[in-house]
Design a protein around this motif. Structure first.
Motif, PDB file in Angstrom:
ATOM      1  N   LEU A  11       0.833  -1.205   0.000  1.00  0.00           N
ATOM      2  CA  LEU A  11       0.000   0.000   0.000  1.00  0.00           C
ATOM      3  C   LEU A  11       0.865   1.251   0.000  1.00  0.00           C
ATOM      4  O   LEU A  11       1.695   1.445   0.887  1.00  0.00           O
ATOM      5  CB  LEU A  11      -0.911  -0.011   1.232  1.00  0.00           C
ATOM      6  N   VAL A  12       0.687   2.085  -1.021  1.00  0.00           N
ATOM      7  CA  VAL A  12       1.338   3.404  -1.059  1.00  0.00           C
ATOM      8  C   VAL A  12       0.229   4.429  -0.916  1.00  0.00           C
ATOM      9  O   VAL A  12      -0.642   4.542  -1.770  1.00  0.00           O
ATOM     10  CB  VAL A  12       2.116   3.617  -2.373  1.00  0.00           C
ATOM     11  N   GLU A  13       0.278   5.177   0.168  1.00  0.00           N
ATOM     12  CA  GLU A  13      -0.813   6.093   0.492  1.00  0.00           C
ATOM     13  C   GLU A  13      -0.298   7.515   0.631  1.00  0.00           C
ATOM     14  O   GLU A  13       0.586   7.804   1.443  1.00  0.00           O
ATOM     15  CB  GLU A  13      -1.492   5.659   1.789  1.00  0.00           C
ATOM     16  N   GLN A  14      -0.845   8.400  -0.203  1.00  0.00           N
ATOM     17  CA  GLN A  14      -0.544   9.831  -0.116  1.00  0.00           C
ATOM     18  C   GLN A  14      -1.718  10.482   0.614  1.00  0.00           C
ATOM     19  O   GLN A  14      -2.816  10.557   0.072  1.00  0.00           O
ATOM     20  CB  GLN A  14      -0.367  10.417  -1.516  1.00  0.00           C
ATOM     21  N   ALA A  15      -1.478  10.939   1.832  1.00  0.00           N
ATOM     22  CA  ALA A  15      -2.610  11.390   2.644  1.00  0.00           C
ATOM     23  C   ALA A  15      -2.182  12.473   3.638  1.00  0.00           C
ATOM     24  O   ALA A  15      -0.994  12.660   3.933  1.00  0.00           O
ATOM     25  CB  ALA A  15      -3.219  10.211   3.396  1.00  0.00           C
ATOM     26  N   PRO A  75      -0.544   9.764  -8.900  1.00  0.00           N
ATOM     27  CA  PRO A  75      -0.694   8.297  -8.881  1.00  0.00           C
ATOM     28  C   PRO A  75       0.427   7.542  -9.579  1.00  0.00           C
ATOM     29  O   PRO A  75       0.810   6.461  -9.133  1.00  0.00           O
ATOM     30  CB  PRO A  75      -2.039   8.073  -9.575  1.00  0.00           C
ATOM     31  N   VAL A  76       0.958   8.073 -10.681  1.00  0.00           N
ATOM     32  CA  VAL A  76       2.030   7.370 -11.393  1.00  0.00           C
ATOM     33  C   VAL A  76       3.287   7.309 -10.541  1.00  0.00           C
ATOM     34  O   VAL A  76       3.937   6.258 -10.415  1.00  0.00           O
ATOM     35  CB  VAL A  76       2.308   8.052 -12.748  1.00  0.00           C
ATOM     36  N   TRP A  77       3.641   8.424  -9.943  1.00  0.00           N
ATOM     37  CA  TRP A  77       4.809   8.445  -9.059  1.00  0.00           C
ATOM     38  C   TRP A  77       4.592   7.516  -7.866  1.00  0.00           C
ATOM     39  O   TRP A  77       5.503   6.778  -7.468  1.00  0.00           O
ATOM     40  CB  TRP A  77       5.063   9.873  -8.577  1.00  0.00           C
ATOM     41  N   ARG A  79       2.773   4.825  -7.728  1.00  0.00           N
ATOM     42  CA  ARG A  79       2.897   3.433  -8.150  1.00  0.00           C
ATOM     43  C   ARG A  79       4.352   3.044  -8.373  1.00  0.00           C
ATOM     44  O   ARG A  79       4.708   1.870  -8.222  1.00  0.00           O
ATOM     45  CB  ARG A  79       2.068   3.212  -9.416  1.00  0.00           C
ATOM     46  N   SER A  80       5.177   3.994  -8.734  1.00  0.00           N
ATOM     47  CA  SER A  80       6.595   3.680  -8.885  1.00  0.00           C
ATOM     48  C   SER A  80       7.240   3.355  -7.539  1.00  0.00           C
ATOM     49  O   SER A  80       8.272   2.688  -7.480  1.00  0.00           O
ATOM     50  CB  SER A  80       7.340   4.849  -9.549  1.00  0.00           C
ATOM     51  N   MET A  81       6.622   3.798  -6.470  1.00  0.00           N
ATOM     52  CA  MET A  81       7.145   3.542  -5.130  1.00  0.00           C
ATOM     53  C   MET A  81       6.755   2.157  -4.607  1.00  0.00           C
ATOM     54  O   MET A  81       7.234   1.735  -3.549  1.00  0.00           O
ATOM     55  CB  MET A  81       6.638   4.608  -4.158  1.00  0.00           C
ATOM     56  N   THR A  82       5.896   1.444  -5.320  1.00  0.00           N
ATOM     57  CA  THR A  82       5.488   0.121  -4.837  1.00  0.00           C
ATOM     58  C   THR A  82       6.662  -0.849  -4.792  1.00  0.00           C
ATOM     59  O   THR A  82       6.599  -1.861  -4.086  1.00  0.00           O
ATOM     60  CB  THR A  82       4.381  -0.471  -5.721  1.00  0.00           C
ATOM     61  N   ARG A  83       7.727  -0.553  -5.526  1.00  0.00           N
ATOM     62  CA  ARG A  83       8.898  -1.431  -5.470  1.00  0.00           C
ATOM     63  C   ARG A  83       9.469  -1.508  -4.056  1.00  0.00           C
ATOM     64  O   ARG A  83      10.150  -2.474  -3.689  1.00  0.00           O
ATOM     65  CB  ARG A  83       9.965  -0.958  -6.448  1.00  0.00           C
ATOM     66  N   LYS A  84       9.201  -0.492  -3.251  1.00  0.00           N
ATOM     67  CA  LYS A  84       9.708  -0.467  -1.877  1.00  0.00           C
ATOM     68  C   LYS A  84       8.936  -1.403  -0.954  1.00  0.00           C
ATOM     69  O   LYS A  84       9.396  -1.703   0.159  1.00  0.00           O
ATOM     70  CB  LYS A  84       9.667   0.964  -1.331  1.00  0.00           C
ATOM     71  N   VAL A  85       7.760  -1.845  -1.385  1.00  0.00           N
ATOM     72  CA  VAL A  85       6.975  -2.769  -0.562  1.00  0.00           C
ATOM     73  C   VAL A  85       6.778  -4.114  -1.264  1.00  0.00           C
ATOM     74  O   VAL A  85       5.938  -4.913  -0.859  1.00  0.00           O
ATOM     75  CB  VAL A  85       5.596  -2.156  -0.206  1.00  0.00           C
ATOM     76  N   LEU A  86       7.566  -4.361  -2.321  1.00  0.00           N
ATOM     77  CA  LEU A  86       7.484  -5.622  -3.055  1.00  0.00           C
ATOM     78  C   LEU A  86       8.506  -6.605  -2.504  1.00  0.00           C
ATOM     79  O   LEU A  86       9.705  -6.324  -2.477  1.00  0.00           O
ATOM     80  CB  LEU A  86       7.733  -5.389  -4.548  1.00  0.00           C
ATOM     81  N   GLY A  87       8.010  -7.761  -2.057  1.00  0.00           N
ATOM     82  CA  GLY A  87       8.893  -8.800  -1.551  1.00  0.00           C
ATOM     83  C   GLY A  87       9.190  -9.832  -2.613  1.00  0.00           C
ATOM     84  O   GLY A  87       9.335  -9.510  -3.790  1.00  0.00           O
ATOM     85  N   ASN A  88       9.257 -11.099  -2.203  1.00  0.00           N
ATOM     86  CA  ASN A  88       9.580 -12.183  -3.131  1.00  0.00           C
ATOM     87  C   ASN A  88       8.332 -12.875  -3.665  1.00  0.00           C
ATOM     88  O   ASN A  88       8.371 -14.059  -3.997  1.00  0.00           O
ATOM     89  CB  ASN A  88      10.487 -13.206  -2.438  1.00  0.00           C
ATOM     90  N   SER A 191      11.329  -5.630 -14.903  1.00  0.00           N
ATOM     91  CA  SER A 191      11.743  -5.338 -16.277  1.00  0.00           C
ATOM     92  C   SER A 191      11.070  -4.110 -16.872  1.00  0.00           C
ATOM     93  O   SER A 191      11.584  -3.524 -17.822  1.00  0.00           O
ATOM     94  CB  SER A 191      11.462  -6.553 -17.170  1.00  0.00           C
ATOM     95  N   ALA A 192       9.910  -3.708 -16.339  1.00  0.00           N
ATOM     96  CA  ALA A 192       9.228  -2.506 -16.843  1.00  0.00           C
ATOM     97  C   ALA A 192       8.511  -1.811 -15.689  1.00  0.00           C
ATOM     98  O   ALA A 192       7.293  -1.673 -15.706  1.00  0.00           O
ATOM     99  CB  ALA A 192       8.249  -2.860 -17.953  1.00  0.00           C
ATOM    100  N   PRO A 193       9.247  -1.372 -14.675  1.00  0.00           N
ATOM    101  CA  PRO A 193       8.604  -0.737 -13.513  1.00  0.00           C
ATOM    102  C   PRO A 193       8.040   0.635 -13.866  1.00  0.00           C
ATOM    103  O   PRO A 193       8.414   1.232 -14.887  1.00  0.00           O
ATOM    104  CB  PRO A 193       9.759  -0.610 -12.509  1.00  0.00           C
ATOM    105  N   TYR A 194       7.163   1.117 -13.031  1.00  0.00           N
ATOM    106  CA  TYR A 194       6.643   2.474 -13.218  1.00  0.00           C
ATOM    107  C   TYR A 194       7.790   3.482 -13.156  1.00  0.00           C
ATOM    108  O   TYR A 194       8.733   3.330 -12.384  1.00  0.00           O
ATOM    109  CB  TYR A 194       5.612   2.798 -12.136  1.00  0.00           C
ATOM    110  N   ASP A 195       7.669   4.512 -13.979  1.00  0.00           N
ATOM    111  CA  ASP A 195       8.715   5.534 -14.098  1.00  0.00           C
ATOM    112  C   ASP A 195       8.503   6.627 -13.047  1.00  0.00           C
ATOM    113  O   ASP A 195       7.527   7.376 -13.118  1.00  0.00           O
ATOM    114  CB  ASP A 195       8.660   6.128 -15.502  1.00  0.00           C
ATOM    115  N   PRO A 196       9.400   6.759 -12.062  1.00  0.00           N
ATOM    116  CA  PRO A 196       9.219   7.782 -11.030  1.00  0.00           C
ATOM    117  C   PRO A 196       9.500   9.201 -11.511  1.00  0.00           C
ATOM    118  O   PRO A 196       9.223  10.163 -10.790  1.00  0.00           O
ATOM    119  CB  PRO A 196      10.239   7.367  -9.956  1.00  0.00           C
TER     120      PRO A 196
END
Length: 412
Positions: A11-15, A75-77, A79-88, A191-196
């Motif tokens: 979860l990436v939450e801007q609030a 929202p695009v930025w 979503r690019s931050m979801t890599r920080k909460v992606l595990g295995n 291989s094609a992550p969101y562009d921050p």
């Protein structure tokens, strides 16, 4: 979910700190109040986690990245931050907020992906609205067909979908991708992550990211069933997507659009940009941009949109060249009563050859039925199959004529 213990939420939450956080609302629905908010001064609120936080169901399966609204970049930025909460994790599902799921959505999504038979397959479509959950067939799925160029000069899809498919047996190859519902192997995020570096934009990133992962060998498929539903109603607190379009953010948004135009080779890109510097945020080399344009049906150079007359799907019986002026006789199948690209229940059954008598004509005129993707076979396909035997009347006439001729030669 069928197996909730295997589901992890990133979860990436801007609030704003005084807002009700997503995880806070979730735990309240589960009967647990996890936060205490204490105003310190007029512009500052302290958020304190309560001891009861650990009792909220599945709380340890939620990975949250909080962004204060002052630092929010769209929202695009985010979503690019979801890599920080992606595990295995093996599979990744991307959705919008304010969504509902069907029962056992996790199992159904994995089955859809497996049905593609493609390691680089992505299950994606624009979701239906909440109001469709109980009123429409779950197997009637929206499909994005038209691609048009926006005023800023970037290709874009119809947001809610302008086509549909129904009763698919397997996921159908698509030329569109929706950020609102995307299910794939998680290596897509490598291989094609969101562009921050594309902040404050919304919507225009969909074709851009589609181009990036398509040129890297990924394919998108429309699922056979609806798995998630989207709340398209206005936000009750008054917020909306236009807040990312405020004038003070125009400079950053313009730079983001120019960056996208650069690697799509569209007019108006960033002058002097070395595309090699984009790295993983640029295009791949397994397919070309020209191949993508041909596949989608647009012209990137002239900015010609996809024609309204182009089909939403490509059937195996569609021909590369489909404007004949003297069509060759097309194949007939007098014994095949279950044609794969006809609706079987509407095809008339031909008479069995065992009951054809000498001189009979088997009239097997069959109505051409378009398949489920609304594709039709050529209109000039032969529709009548004739018996190999002459009719009884013709044989009798020829016999009488022969008898008269024999009598005239030998009895006169």
């Amino acid at each position: 979910a069928k197996e909730p213990e295997k589901v992890f939420v990133g979860l990436v939450e801007q609030a704003y700190e005084e807002d009700t956080f997503c995880i806070e609302a979730y735990c309240k629905e589960m009967g647990v109040d996890i936060y205490k908010k204490v105003p310190i001064r007029a512009d500052t609120t302290k958020v304190i986690a309560k001891p009861e936080r650990g009792t909220c169901p599945h709380i340890d399966q939620i990975r949250k990245l909080s962004i204060h609204n002052v630092a929010a970049k769209g929202p695009v930025w985010a979503r690019s931050m979801t890599r920080k909460v992606l595990g295995n994790e093996e599979f990744c599902l991307q959705i919008d907020s304010h969504m509902k799921f069907v029962q056992d959505w996790d199992e159904k999504a994995k089955m859809e992906w497996a049905a593609t038979g493609n390691e680089f397959g992505i299950i994606s479509t624009t979701p239906k609205g909440f109001g469709d959950m109980d009123t429409t067939d779950v197997h009637e799925v929206p499909r994005q067909c038209l691609v048009h160029f926006l005023e800023v000069g970037i290709p874009h899809y119809t947001p809610r979908g302008d086509g549909k498919v129904k009763d698919l047996k397997t996921p159908l190859l698509s030329h569109a991708w929706s950020a609102g519902f995307s299910f794939s192997k998680c290596h897509l995020e490598e291989s094609a992550p969101y562009d921050p570096f594309t902040p404050y934009i919304m919507g225009v990133e969909q074709f851009a990211r589609y181009a990036r992962f398509w040129t890297r060998g990924y394919d998108v498929y429309t699922p056979t069933q609806n798995i998630v539903y989207h709340n398209y109603q206005e936000n009750p607190d008054g917020h909306n997507a236009m807040e990312w379009m405020k004038r003070r953010k125009e400079r950053f948004r313009k730079q983001a659009v120019e960056r996208i135009k650069s690697y799509l080779w569209l007019p108006g890109g960033t002058e002097g940009m070395n595309l090699s510097n984009l790295g993983i945020y640029g295009l791949g080399k397994r397919r070309t941009l020209k191949q993508l344009a041909d596949f989608v049906g647009i012209d990137l150079e002239t900015q010609e949109s996809r024609s309204d007359s182009m089909s939403c799907a490509i059937s195996p019986v569609d021909n590369m060249f489909d404007e004949p002026d003297d069509l060759d006789p097309q194949p007939e199948y007098p014994l095949r009563t279950k044609m794969a690209f006809y609706r079987e229940e509407e095809v008339k059954q031909p008479p069995s050859l065992e009951i054809l008598g000498e001189g009979d004509v088997a009239d097997i005129a069959k109505e051409l039925i378009p398949n489920k993707d609304e594709q039709a076979l050529p209109d000039s396909l032969p529709t009548t199959v004739e018996s190999m035997y002459p009719s009884g009347t013709l044989i009798f006439v020829l016999w009488v004529f022969g008898l008269l001729a024999w009598c005239g030669l030998f009895l006169s």
